[in-house]
Design a protein around this motif. Structure first.
Motif, PDB file in Angstrom:
ATOM      1  N   THR A   1       0.830  -1.208   0.000  1.00 20.67           N
ATOM      2  CA  THR A   1       0.000   0.000   0.000  1.00 20.67           C
ATOM      3  C   THR A   1       0.864   1.257   0.000  1.00 20.67           C
ATOM      4  O   THR A   1       0.546   2.247  -0.665  1.00 20.67           O
ATOM      5  CB  THR A   1      -0.920   0.001   1.228  1.00 20.67           C
ATOM      6  OG1 THR A   1      -1.732  -1.179   1.207  1.00 20.67           O
ATOM      7  CG2 THR A   1      -1.816   1.228   1.247  1.00 20.67           C
ATOM      8  N   LYS A   2       1.969   1.213   0.724  1.00 23.08           N
ATOM      9  CA  LYS A   2       2.852   2.380   0.792  1.00 23.08           C
ATOM     10  C   LYS A   2       3.407   2.719  -0.585  1.00 23.08           C
ATOM     11  O   LYS A   2       3.441   3.890  -0.985  1.00 23.08           O
ATOM     12  CB  LYS A   2       3.992   2.114   1.778  1.00 23.08           C
ATOM     13  CG  LYS A   2       4.924   3.297   1.974  1.00 23.08           C
ATOM     14  CD  LYS A   2       6.012   2.975   2.994  1.00 23.08           C
ATOM     15  CE  LYS A   2       5.442   2.832   4.377  1.00 23.08           C
ATOM     16  NZ  LYS A   2       6.509   2.687   5.406  1.00 23.08           N
ATOM     17  N   LEU A   3       3.820   1.706  -1.337  1.00 27.31           N
ATOM     18  CA  LEU A   3       4.359   1.963  -2.673  1.00 27.31           C
ATOM     19  C   LEU A   3       3.266   2.465  -3.606  1.00 27.31           C
ATOM     20  O   LEU A   3       3.485   3.425  -4.364  1.00 27.31           O
ATOM     21  CB  LEU A   3       4.992   0.693  -3.238  1.00 27.31           C
ATOM     22  CG  LEU A   3       5.472   0.809  -4.689  1.00 27.31           C
ATOM     23  CD1 LEU A   3       6.597   1.824  -4.811  1.00 27.31           C
ATOM     24  CD2 LEU A   3       5.909  -0.536  -5.239  1.00 27.31           C
ATOM     25  N   ARG A   4       2.095   1.851  -3.579  1.00 32.65           N
ATOM     26  CA  ARG A   4       1.018   2.273  -4.479  1.00 32.65           C
ATOM     27  C   ARG A   4       0.608   3.720  -4.197  1.00 32.65           C
ATOM     28  O   ARG A   4       0.380   4.505  -5.120  1.00 32.65           O
ATOM     29  CB  ARG A   4      -0.189   1.341  -4.332  1.00 32.65           C
ATOM     30  CG  ARG A   4       0.084  -0.094  -4.727  1.00 32.65           C
ATOM     31  CD  ARG A   4      -1.203  -0.857  -5.001  1.00 32.65           C
ATOM     32  NE  ARG A   4      -2.142  -0.778  -3.905  1.00 32.65           N
ATOM     33  CZ  ARG A   4      -2.206  -1.643  -2.891  1.00 32.65           C
ATOM     34  NH1 ARG A   4      -1.348  -2.662  -2.845  1.00 32.65           N
ATOM     35  NH2 ARG A   4      -3.101  -1.515  -1.934  1.00 32.65           N
ATOM     36  N   THR A   5       0.546   4.077  -2.919  1.00 33.30           N
ATOM     37  CA  THR A   5       0.188   5.450  -2.561  1.00 33.30           C
ATOM     38  C   THR A   5       1.248   6.432  -3.043  1.00 33.30           C
ATOM     39  O   THR A   5       0.937   7.485  -3.615  1.00 33.30           O
ATOM     40  CB  THR A   5       0.019   5.567  -1.038  1.00 33.30           C
ATOM     41  OG1 THR A   5      -0.993   4.646  -0.600  1.00 33.30           O
ATOM     42  CG2 THR A   5      -0.381   6.974  -0.638  1.00 33.30           C
ATOM     43  N   PHE A   6       2.509   6.094  -2.814  1.00 36.72           N
ATOM     44  CA  PHE A   6       3.611   6.959  -3.247  1.00 36.72           C
ATOM     45  C   PHE A   6       3.631   7.090  -4.767  1.00 36.72           C
ATOM     46  O   PHE A   6       3.826   8.188  -5.313  1.00 36.72           O
ATOM     47  CB  PHE A   6       4.933   6.380  -2.744  1.00 36.72           C
ATOM     48  CG  PHE A   6       6.142   7.187  -3.110  1.00 36.72           C
ATOM     49  CD1 PHE A   6       6.526   8.283  -2.353  1.00 36.72           C
ATOM     50  CD2 PHE A   6       6.905   6.856  -4.218  1.00 36.72           C
ATOM     51  CE1 PHE A   6       7.638   9.034  -2.692  1.00 36.72           C
ATOM     52  CE2 PHE A   6       8.020   7.593  -4.567  1.00 36.72           C
ATOM     53  CZ  PHE A   6       8.389   8.688  -3.797  1.00 36.72           C
ATOM     54  N   LEU A   7       3.415   5.989  -5.459  1.00 36.05           N
ATOM     55  CA  LEU A   7       3.452   5.988  -6.918  1.00 36.05           C
ATOM     56  C   LEU A   7       2.346   6.865  -7.492  1.00 36.05           C
ATOM     57  O   LEU A   7       2.599   7.728  -8.352  1.00 36.05           O
ATOM     58  CB  LEU A   7       3.317   4.553  -7.426  1.00 36.05           C
ATOM     59  CG  LEU A   7       3.325   4.344  -8.937  1.00 36.05           C
ATOM     60  CD1 LEU A   7       4.653   4.775  -9.528  1.00 36.05           C
ATOM     61  CD2 LEU A   7       3.049   2.879  -9.268  1.00 36.05           C
ATOM     62  N   ASP A   8       1.126   6.683  -7.030  1.00 33.24           N
ATOM     63  CA  ASP A   8       0.008   7.463  -7.568  1.00 33.24           C
ATOM     64  C   ASP A   8       0.151   8.944  -7.224  1.00 33.24           C
ATOM     65  O   ASP A   8      -0.160   9.813  -8.052  1.00 33.24           O
ATOM     66  CB  ASP A   8      -1.316   6.915  -7.033  1.00 33.24           C
ATOM     67  CG  ASP A   8      -1.676   5.568  -7.649  1.00 33.24           C
ATOM     68  OD1 ASP A   8      -1.161   5.269  -8.746  1.00 33.24           O
ATOM     69  OD2 ASP A   8      -2.455   4.814  -7.037  1.00 33.24           O
ATOM     70  N   ALA A   9       0.624   9.244  -6.016  1.00 26.90           N
ATOM     71  CA  ALA A   9       0.812  10.651  -5.637  1.00 26.90           C
ATOM     72  C   ALA A   9       1.885  11.307  -6.502  1.00 26.90           C
ATOM     73  O   ALA A   9       1.745  12.465  -6.921  1.00 26.90           O
ATOM     74  CB  ALA A   9       1.185  10.745  -4.160  1.00 26.90           C
ATOM     75  N   THR A  10       2.953  10.576  -6.796  1.00 23.41           N
ATOM     76  CA  THR A  10       4.020  11.121  -7.636  1.00 23.41           C
ATOM     77  C   THR A  10       3.537  11.339  -9.064  1.00 23.41           C
ATOM     78  O   THR A  10       3.829  12.375  -9.681  1.00 23.41           O
ATOM     79  CB  THR A  10       5.228  10.174  -7.638  1.00 23.41           C
ATOM     80  OG1 THR A  10       5.685   9.990  -6.288  1.00 23.41           O
ATOM     81  CG2 THR A  10       6.363  10.738  -8.475  1.00 23.41           C
ATOM     82  N   LEU A  11       2.784  10.390  -9.592  1.00 21.39           N
ATOM     83  CA  LEU A  11       2.271  10.530 -10.957  1.00 21.39           C
ATOM     84  C   LEU A  11       1.317  11.717 -11.076  1.00 21.39           C
ATOM     85  O   LEU A  11       1.340  12.450 -12.072  1.00 21.39           O
ATOM     86  CB  LEU A  11       1.564   9.239 -11.383  1.00 21.39           C
ATOM     87  CG  LEU A  11       2.468   8.017 -11.607  1.00 21.39           C
ATOM     88  CD1 LEU A  11       1.632   6.765 -11.832  1.00 21.39           C
ATOM     89  CD2 LEU A  11       3.406   8.244 -12.785  1.00 21.39           C
ATOM     90  N   ARG A  12       0.494  11.926 -10.057  1.00 17.46           N
ATOM     91  CA  ARG A  12      -0.437  13.061 -10.099  1.00 17.46           C
ATOM     92  C   ARG A  12       0.300  14.396 -10.028  1.00 17.46           C
ATOM     93  O   ARG A  12      -0.165  15.399 -10.577  1.00 17.46           O
ATOM     94  CB  ARG A  12      -1.434  12.961  -8.941  1.00 17.46           C
ATOM     95  CG  ARG A  12      -2.498  11.898  -9.116  1.00 17.46           C
ATOM     96  CD  ARG A  12      -3.636  12.100  -8.128  1.00 17.46           C
ATOM     97  NE  ARG A  12      -3.167  12.050  -6.752  1.00 17.46           N
ATOM     98  CZ  ARG A  12      -3.127  10.940  -6.022  1.00 17.46           C
ATOM     99  NH1 ARG A  12      -3.527   9.783  -6.544  1.00 17.46           N
ATOM    100  NH2 ARG A  12      -2.695  10.970  -4.776  1.00 17.46           N
ATOM    101  N   ALA A  13       1.437  14.417  -9.340  1.00 16.08           N
ATOM    102  CA  ALA A  13       2.181  15.668  -9.161  1.00 16.08           C
ATOM    103  C   ALA A  13       3.051  16.018 -10.363  1.00 16.08           C
ATOM    104  O   ALA A  13       3.537  17.154 -10.452  1.00 16.08           O
ATOM    105  CB  ALA A  13       3.052  15.575  -7.910  1.00 16.08           C
ATOM    106  N   LEU A  14       3.251  15.094 -11.277  1.00 18.89           N
ATOM    107  CA  LEU A  14       4.095  15.381 -12.438  1.00 18.89           C
ATOM    108  C   LEU A  14       3.399  16.364 -13.372  1.00 18.89           C
ATOM    109  O   LEU A  14       2.175  16.340 -13.511  1.00 18.89           O
ATOM    110  CB  LEU A  14       4.406  14.081 -13.195  1.00 18.89           C
ATOM    111  CG  LEU A  14       5.322  13.078 -12.493  1.00 18.89           C
ATOM    112  CD1 LEU A  14       5.430  11.799 -13.321  1.00 18.89           C
ATOM    113  CD2 LEU A  14       6.705  13.672 -12.265  1.00 18.89           C
TER     114      LEU A  14
END
Length: 202
Positions: free
Chosen positions: A163-176
């Protein structure tokens, strides 16, 4: 560990003797009178000794537990960093995959390359997130198109990660920032030039 226990033992006995046993000796008529009353005070002394021993044992156990937890944490952090460094070596060997631009016929290799990155990122986020945060975001940006738009990855592979990786990944993609819609121009080969014909000299 033995030195620590010995230190704690001495440290505990000093206040017990100073503020506990010594006042009792003089409140009961001094050392001579205290000797006569040994049978009376023996249970009290035994109880104090038992409490002292239990306190020392608890402190020694707590120190050992904290030391073990620190060693385990450091070991896991070292392993996570080593895993990510191995991935970076792979980036050096496969720069086209590292930048998310697999050549024709490398699509399957690229999927495994991204899986290697996510596995290393998962380890880093679990045990050493502060040191590698920007590095992870940079690599996510390289693989943005695959991570956002590959349906098989989003439906089948992504749910298997933490869950930690999925949350970090989606948050990073949205911020790009939005991707540049203009594709990079393909490299062109300059037309061959004909060397000038040397002048004839008769």
């Amino acid at each position: 560990m033995c030195r620590t226990i010995a230190f704690l033992t001495g440290l505990s006995l000093i206040p017990i003797w100073t503020y506990g046993l010594l006042p009792l000796v003089y409140l009961n008529g001094g050392p001579d009178k205290m000797i006569e009353n040994i049978p009376t005070w023996a249970p009290v002394v035994t109880a104090i000794a038992a409490v002292t021993a239990a306190t020392i044992a608890y402190r020694a156990f707590k120190i050992a537990r904290d030391n073990l937890a620190t060693v385990v944490k450091n070991q896991k952090e070292t392993t996570a960093k080593s895993t990510f460094r191995e991935f970076l070596k792979l980036c050096v060997e496969k720069p086209s995959l590292a930048y998310g631009r697999p050549a024709a016929g490398e699509e399957e290799k690229y999927e495994w390359f991204v899986a290697q990155f996510l596995w290393a990122a998962e380890e880093i986020l679990e045990y050493a997130p502060d040191d590698w945060d920007r590095n992870l975001k940079l690599h996510i940006s390289y693989h943005r198109d695959f991570l956002q738009n590959n349906r098989d990855f989003r439906n089948d592979d992504l749910p298997t990660y933490s869950t930690k990786l999925r949350t970090f990944l989606d948050a990073t993609l949205r911020a790009l920032p939005p991707p540049d819609p203009t594709p990079a121009p393909a490299p062109t080969t300059p037309a061959p030039t004909t060397p000038p014909t040397p002048a004839r000299t008769d």
